[in-house]
Design a protein around this motif. Structure first.
Motif, PDB file in Angstrom:
ATOM      1  N   SER A  20      12.666   5.987 -38.765  1.00 29.83           N
ATOM      2  CA  SER A  20      13.578   5.139 -39.402  1.00 29.83           C
ATOM      3  C   SER A  20      14.572   6.137 -40.789  1.00 29.83           C
ATOM      4  N   VAL A  21      14.564   7.127 -40.857  1.00 24.99           N
ATOM      5  CA  VAL A  21      15.399   8.220 -41.460  1.00 24.99           C
ATOM      6  C   VAL A  21      16.638   8.077 -40.525  1.00 24.99           C
ATOM      7  N   GLY A  22      16.294   8.501 -39.517  1.00 24.00           N
ATOM      8  CA  GLY A  22      17.428   8.746 -38.364  1.00 24.00           C
ATOM      9  C   GLY A  22      18.109   7.392 -37.882  1.00 24.00           C
ATOM     10  N   LEU A 158      13.592   2.987 -44.175  1.00 20.69           N
ATOM     11  CA  LEU A 158      15.005   2.486 -43.568  1.00 20.69           C
ATOM     12  C   LEU A 158      15.930   2.520 -44.671  1.00 20.69           C
ATOM     13  N   THR A 159      15.456   1.880 -45.902  1.00 24.06           N
ATOM     14  CA  THR A 159      16.337   1.268 -47.024  1.00 24.06           C
ATOM     15  C   THR A 159      16.812   2.719 -47.787  1.00 24.06           C
ATOM     16  N   ALA A 164      20.545   6.727 -48.745  1.00 22.89           N
ATOM     17  CA  ALA A 164      21.034   8.487 -48.528  1.00 22.89           C
ATOM     18  C   ALA A 164      22.173   8.523 -48.015  1.00 22.89           C
ATOM     19  N   PHE A 165      22.326   8.119 -46.557  1.00 22.50           N
ATOM     20  CA  PHE A 165      23.242   8.235 -45.909  1.00 22.50           C
ATOM     21  C   PHE A 165      24.553   7.335 -46.400  1.00 22.50           C
ATOM     22  N   ILE A 204       9.885  14.492 -35.352  1.00 27.62           N
ATOM     23  CA  ILE A 204       8.697  13.796 -35.744  1.00 27.62           C
ATOM     24  C   ILE A 204       8.278  12.510 -35.506  1.00 27.62           C
ATOM     25  N   ALA A 205       9.081  11.550 -35.287  1.00 26.55           N
ATOM     26  CA  ALA A 205       8.647  10.286 -34.848  1.00 26.55           C
ATOM     27  C   ALA A 205       8.233  10.328 -33.346  1.00 26.55           C
TER      28      ALA A 205
END
Length: 478
Positions: A20-22, A158-159, A164-165, A204-205
């Protein structure tokens, strides 16, 4: 064929959440910067910019169910969806950078065409990862509450990614410009940094599938597919029909999907409006503090939504989050008469509700998959996630389309890099309405479809008990 429930391991939760970072980054950036990049840097009119958004999302609606069905076929034949995820991880950074690599000086229409083609390719690459990624929770864990735990961890990440983005992307652009670079170079640098993060997070995921609860072994070419899961050789049209038949056949899934799409439309509309509210309504230098006021509460209360859902059920908690978000958005219409920093309060309330709007429907989605497997047979998790991803991405992007229409109708003036104009009062009102009243109405309308969602904890617990039940023993031989 049902399989016994398995424990949810910490490593599985962490690796799944890292994805969820991506997904948070790609879900945030196009809505946040792509429209304003086209209207305020490339000089594209809001109407043409909105058309580019619309075309790209129509493509998503077509391709995502096909990817989902192909993912199901891959799972049935090889025991894995992972190759789709890895391919998407590799291709997305390339096409995302190309989206923001428009050469300076191109005519606006040619610039819009460049962005459209590159973003279509980027969206396709993203779907290759996202569709099987969304399908995995139904295969990682059985339990009603464990799915909430898995998806709550994902939403916390995700949040953080949205913060960050959403806050970092404008800062990277500003840093390049402040050090002598152009806006064009600033957007390109932002895209390159984001693309690298996408690559690492997705790779990674993609390893989490090795922990999937479904015990499958690859089948040899020409052999029968895995028991209970069909893998028909069909073309794109048949995959598309299969995806929409899933919507037709499963009433719980259909109710949840319609609710989520309407809410994605509202969120996409507000997301696209953040930069315009900051620049043209509040005259701020950036959007960082707006994102902080939205995301900080979301990070704090995400575990609370998990607790609430265990007490009153996911569907009731989801309804509560929807009402809170709608009320917070509606109150922002006061910006028309009283523009000021007081908006951080309602935005913070919306952020707290947003955490529930993300974690709860995603935790309910595997429940609809499990129910469908019980009533119609297994093998459609990828199909469900494909249609879901199509709905989510279309909703988020059509939010930008709606805003572009509102801006065009209310007289918004597009600009090119380094050009400043004073927007007419009608355009300011249009920006505020697109940031407040219209999203609020969409949220309240979504309560109608949510009321038709029938699954409760007892229904899912019954499915798990059925999966855990030992097969009937053979009759004794006389």
């Amino acid at each position: 064929m049902a399989t016994p429930a398995r424990d949810l391991r910490r490593g599985t939760v962490v690796r799944y959440a890292v994805g969820s970072v991506g997904t948070g980054g790609f879900g945030t950036l196009p809505g946040l910067v792509l429209l304003i990049y086209m209207t305020n840097t490339l000089g594209v009119s809001p109407a043409f910019a909105g058309a580019a958004f619309t075309i790209s999302k129509i493509w998503d609606v077509i391709i995502d169910p096909w990817i989902g069905a192909r993912s199901d076929r891959s799972l049935a034949r090889t025991g894995a969806r992972r190759r789709f995820m890895v391919l998407g991880a590799i291709l997305l950074p390339v096409f995302f950078v190309l989206t923001f690599a428009v050469p300076p000086g191109l005519p606006p229409l040619l610039s819009a065409a460049w962005v459209l083609v590159a973003f279509l390719l980027a969206a396709t690459a993203f779907s290759l990862f996202q569709v099987p990624y969304i399908a995995l929770p139904a295969e990682l864990v059985d339990s009603y509450d464990a799915r909430t735990r898995l998806l709550s961890a994902r939403v916390i990440v995700l949040t953080l990614a949205i913060l960050a983005f959403g806050g970092g992307a404008p800062e990277i652009i500003a840093l390049v410009v402040d050090n002598g670079g152009t806006e064009y170079l600033g957007y390109l640098a932002m895209a390159a940094v984001a693309g690298l993060v996408f690559l690492v997070a997705f790779l990674i995921a993609s390893t989490v599938e090795r922990s999937a609860r479904v015990d499958r072994t690859p089948t040899a070419p020409g052999s029968d597919p895995i028991e209970g899961i069909a893998a028909p050789k069909t073309g794109m049209f048949m995959h598309f029909r299969r995806g929409w038949s899933a919507v037709r056949d499963s009433q719980p899934y259909r109710a949840l999907l319609f609710t989520f799409v309407l809410q994605a439309l509202a969120i996409g509309l507000m997301l696209a409006g953040v930069a315009y509210v900051a620049a043209d309504v509040l005259h701020l230098e950036g959007t960082l503090f707006l994102f902080l006021s939205l995301i900080a509460p979301a990070m704090l209360v995400t575990p609370l939504w998990s607790v609430i859902s265990r007490r009153i059920g996911k569907e009731r908690a989801f309804r509560l989050a929807t009402v809170l978000f709608g009320l917070a958005a509606l109150s922002l219409v006061l910006l028309v008469w009283f523009p000021g920093l007081w908006l951080y309060g309602p935005v913070a309330l919306a952020g707290a509700a947003y955490a529930g709007l993300q974690s709860l429907p995603l935790a309910m989605l595997p429940d609809t998959v499990a129910y469908d497997a019980e009533t119609h047979g297994p093998g459609r998790a990828g199909t469900f996630s494909g249609v879901w991803t199509a709905g989510e991405t279309a909703g988020l992007a059509f939010g930008g389309t709606i805003l572009s229409i509102v801006l065009a109708v209310t007289g918004f003036i597009p600009t090119v890099a380094d050009q400043t104009v004073t927007q007419p009062a009608s355009a300011i009102v249009g920006i505020i309405l697109g940031f407040s009243v219209i999203p609020a109405l969409l949220m309240f309308v979504s309560l109608i479809s949510l009321a038709r969602y029938p699954l409760r904890k007892a229904d899912i617990d019954r499915l798990v008990r059925h999966a855990d039940a030992p097969p009937p023993s053979a009759a004794p031989v006389a």
